[in-house]
Design a protein around this motif. Sequence first.
Motif, PDB file in Angstrom:
ATOM      1  N   HIS A   3       0.848  -1.041   0.111  1.00  0.00           N
ATOM      2  CA  HIS A   3      -0.019   0.104   0.034  1.00  0.00           C
ATOM      3  C   HIS A   3       0.861   1.200  -0.054  1.00  0.00           C
ATOM      4  O   HIS A   3       2.141   1.096  -0.288  1.00  0.00           O
ATOM      5  N   ASN A   4       0.240   2.491   0.278  1.00  0.00           N
ATOM      6  CA  ASN A   4       0.974   3.476   0.326  1.00  0.00           C
ATOM      7  C   ASN A   4       2.104   3.537   1.272  1.00  0.00           C
ATOM      8  O   ASN A   4       2.081   3.005   2.411  1.00  0.00           O
ATOM      9  N   ILE A   6       4.721   4.773   4.088  1.00  0.00           N
ATOM     10  CA  ILE A   6       4.767   5.644   5.503  1.00  0.00           C
ATOM     11  C   ILE A   6       5.881   6.304   5.432  1.00  0.00           C
ATOM     12  O   ILE A   6       6.978   5.886   5.491  1.00  0.00           O
ATOM     13  N   ASN A   7       5.996   7.668   5.518  1.00  0.00           N
ATOM     14  CA  ASN A   7       6.887   8.493   5.756  1.00  0.00           C
ATOM     15  C   ASN A   7       7.181   8.507   7.207  1.00  0.00           C
ATOM     16  O   ASN A   7       6.537   9.390   8.132  1.00  0.00           O
ATOM     17  N   ILE A   8       8.531   8.097   7.543  1.00  0.00           N
ATOM     18  CA  ILE A   8       8.868   8.318   9.052  1.00  0.00           C
ATOM     19  C   ILE A   8       9.554   9.421   9.457  1.00  0.00           C
ATOM     20  O   ILE A   8      10.506   9.590   8.456  1.00  0.00           O
ATOM     21  N   ASP A   9       9.177  10.084  10.310  1.00  0.00           N
ATOM     22  CA  ASP A   9      10.067  11.512  10.688  1.00  0.00           C
ATOM     23  C   ASP A   9      11.214  10.885  11.618  1.00  0.00           C
ATOM     24  O   ASP A   9      10.672  10.441  12.921  1.00  0.00           O
ATOM     25  N   MET A  12      10.605  12.272  15.068  1.00  0.00           N
ATOM     26  CA  MET A  12       9.529  11.679  16.046  1.00  0.00           C
ATOM     27  C   MET A  12       9.825  10.155  16.273  1.00  0.00           C
ATOM     28  O   MET A  12       9.574   9.859  17.371  1.00  0.00           O
ATOM     29  N   LEU A  13      10.332   9.638  15.360  1.00  0.00           N
ATOM     30  CA  LEU A  13      10.785   8.090  15.868  1.00  0.00           C
ATOM     31  C   LEU A  13      11.842   8.211  16.932  1.00  0.00           C
ATOM     32  O   LEU A  13      11.485   7.040  17.834  1.00  0.00           O
ATOM     33  N   TRP A  14      12.687   8.929  17.022  1.00  0.00           N
ATOM     34  CA  TRP A  14      13.856   9.074  18.067  1.00  0.00           C
ATOM     35  C   TRP A  14      12.734   9.345  19.373  1.00  0.00           C
ATOM     36  O   TRP A  14      13.280   8.459  20.540  1.00  0.00           O
ATOM     37  N   PRO A  26      14.341  -5.954  23.143  1.00  0.00           N
ATOM     38  CA  PRO A  26      13.207  -6.636  22.220  1.00  0.00           C
ATOM     39  C   PRO A  26      14.080  -7.611  21.661  1.00  0.00           C
ATOM     40  O   PRO A  26      14.769  -7.533  20.640  1.00  0.00           O
TER      41      PRO A  26
ATOM     42  N   VAL B   5      15.634   3.389   5.419  1.00  0.00           N
ATOM     43  CA  VAL B   5      14.831   4.408   6.261  1.00  0.00           C
ATOM     44  C   VAL B   5      15.790   4.751   7.357  1.00  0.00           C
ATOM     45  O   VAL B   5      16.674   4.192   7.974  1.00  0.00           O
ATOM     46  N   PRO B   6      16.054   6.060   7.242  1.00  0.00           N
ATOM     47  CA  PRO B   6      17.131   6.787   8.273  1.00  0.00           C
ATOM     48  C   PRO B   6      16.572   6.939   9.604  1.00  0.00           C
ATOM     49  O   PRO B   6      15.346   6.994   9.801  1.00  0.00           O
ATOM     50  N   ILE B   7      17.448   6.372  10.618  1.00  0.00           N
ATOM     51  CA  ILE B   7      17.096   6.351  12.042  1.00  0.00           C
ATOM     52  C   ILE B   7      18.098   7.003  12.804  1.00  0.00           C
ATOM     53  O   ILE B   7      19.414   7.306  12.163  1.00  0.00           O
ATOM     54  N   ASN B   8      17.844   7.146  13.802  1.00  0.00           N
ATOM     55  CA  ASN B   8      18.904   7.546  14.860  1.00  0.00           C
ATOM     56  C   ASN B   8      19.023   6.675  15.985  1.00  0.00           C
ATOM     57  O   ASN B   8      18.191   6.078  16.553  1.00  0.00           O
ATOM     58  N   LEU B   9      20.307   6.199  16.392  1.00  0.00           N
ATOM     59  CA  LEU B   9      20.515   5.296  17.528  1.00  0.00           C
ATOM     60  C   LEU B   9      21.204   6.242  18.522  1.00  0.00           C
ATOM     61  O   LEU B   9      21.719   7.394  18.330  1.00  0.00           O
ATOM     62  N   ILE B 123      14.127  -1.466  19.333  1.00  0.00           N
ATOM     63  CA  ILE B 123      13.130  -0.737  19.097  1.00  0.00           C
ATOM     64  C   ILE B 123      13.082  -0.121  17.601  1.00  0.00           C
ATOM     65  O   ILE B 123      11.620  -0.277  17.176  1.00  0.00           O
ATOM     66  N   ILE B 126      11.653  -3.032  15.668  1.00  0.00           N
ATOM     67  CA  ILE B 126       9.882  -3.056  16.167  1.00  0.00           C
ATOM     68  C   ILE B 126       9.097  -2.279  15.173  1.00  0.00           C
ATOM     69  O   ILE B 126       8.017  -2.656  14.632  1.00  0.00           O
ATOM     70  N   VAL B 127       9.504  -1.000  15.150  1.00  0.00           N
ATOM     71  CA  VAL B 127       8.838  -0.025  14.451  1.00  0.00           C
ATOM     72  C   VAL B 127       8.687  -0.134  12.915  1.00  0.00           C
ATOM     73  O   VAL B 127       7.844   0.017  12.412  1.00  0.00           O
ATOM     74  N   GLN B 128       9.779  -0.827  12.300  1.00  0.00           N
ATOM     75  CA  GLN B 128       9.911  -1.068  11.229  1.00  0.00           C
ATOM     76  C   GLN B 128       8.946  -2.167  10.818  1.00  0.00           C
ATOM     77  O   GLN B 128       8.352  -2.174   9.765  1.00  0.00           O
ATOM     78  N   VAL B 131       5.757  -0.524  10.287  1.00  0.00           N
ATOM     79  CA  VAL B 131       5.569   0.197   9.187  1.00  0.00           C
ATOM     80  C   VAL B 131       5.414  -0.775   7.926  1.00  0.00           C
ATOM     81  O   VAL B 131       4.562  -0.677   7.141  1.00  0.00           O
ATOM     82  N   GLU B 135       2.209  -0.900   5.684  1.00  0.00           N
ATOM     83  CA  GLU B 135       2.516  -0.928   3.904  1.00  0.00           C
ATOM     84  C   GLU B 135       1.882  -2.104   3.056  1.00  0.00           C
ATOM     85  O   GLU B 135       1.327  -1.844   2.038  1.00  0.00           O
ATOM     86  N   PHE B 189       5.108   8.509  14.924  1.00  0.00           N
ATOM     87  CA  PHE B 189       6.388   8.865  14.205  1.00  0.00           C
ATOM     88  C   PHE B 189       6.166   9.041  12.840  1.00  0.00           C
ATOM     89  O   PHE B 189       7.221   9.178  12.057  1.00  0.00           O
ATOM     90  N   THR B 190       5.069   9.587  12.448  1.00  0.00           N
ATOM     91  CA  THR B 190       4.684  10.154  10.891  1.00  0.00           C
ATOM     92  C   THR B 190       4.282  11.543  11.046  1.00  0.00           C
ATOM     93  O   THR B 190       3.653  11.989  11.754  1.00  0.00           O
TER      94      THR B 190
END
Lengths: 170, 191
Positions: A3-4, A6-9, A12-14, A26, B5-9, B123, B126-128, B131, B135, B189-190
Amino acid sequence: MTHNPINIDPEMLWNLALELEDESDPCVGVESQAFFSKTQKSPAEIEKESQLRKAFSAFMRQLRLLSRLSTAELSKRTKIKEEHIKLIEEDASYRPSPRTLVLLSEFYKIPANVILQMVGALRNIDDKIGLRMVQFAAMSKQMNELSEAEKKELHEFIALLRDYHERTRR
Amino acid sequence: MRPFVPINLRDPVGAKIAAKIYDGILPHNIADFETKWLPELRKVYADDAKWDWAKKVRSTNKLLNFRAYAVECAGSTEGLMQLNLQHSSRLDGHQIAYIEYLHTAPWNRKELVNPPHLALVGISLIVQAIVSSKETGYGGRFALHSLPGATNWYRKKLDMVEFGSDDSAGGLIYFELTENKATELIDKFTG
């Protein structure tokens, strides 16, 4: 099928990641169990650990009642969060941190290695102690006070634990 | 170009470290696992542990229902995850994503190194998973069998629905994330 997107910010994710973070990592996967659990446990070992954890929860509750403390008072005296004390007493699957266990052991004057064995942090718990612990938990009731017989039983059990510690130190 | 996907650790002093979650596990990720992760893991865990993870990855990488992800930072593999997108929910029988495994490098695991070299890897994966599920049209829902040390995190932090331990999965506890909870997290997070 996709599907579409998702744009992760990332910012915000941090923030979300920081919100979700705690002391555990986890980790997932049946495939990983053999590797990340040190040894693969048999169903009998899993059942034994489950019984010991329930017994540990009951034992911690009994000790607090013996000290005539509420969870809030125990939290204040030990510097352990009240939420964690409640989890230890009510949720047998909860795994307290080693620091929490050491604080409890110091407060109740029960050797730390015995407490760690009880909660399954160490492997190979002494069978005699384990059996006694499970029997003890089976006798205990969800009451807010201990009867004289329960107090006597608890004191004897604590003495057994201290004696066990002395014997195994030699 | 390999999608990412860019992330910060976070490093041990609390600084943000830029990293990427790449779509797909490539041979260099498997090589990192075998040459960097395994020697460290063998110092801590049982030597005789049967471990055919790399073989499994190679055999499932080409299957359409599997999606794999690798977290990389400065050229090093820091975390790995594989999703199975053909899994039935125990809540309603609908299709959801199932995390086959999620591993972080041994130097990022708090039980082995505290503070870890890079925190927040697990974490982020998990978010991925949320997503990917969204999707794929699964509303962000996913399921997993938690390893013992992490059950409380899924229970308390993610508020996942708990189904008890599975004998068929070595006694591990099975969890599912509902669509409502997934949506609540996605909103965080969006942009």
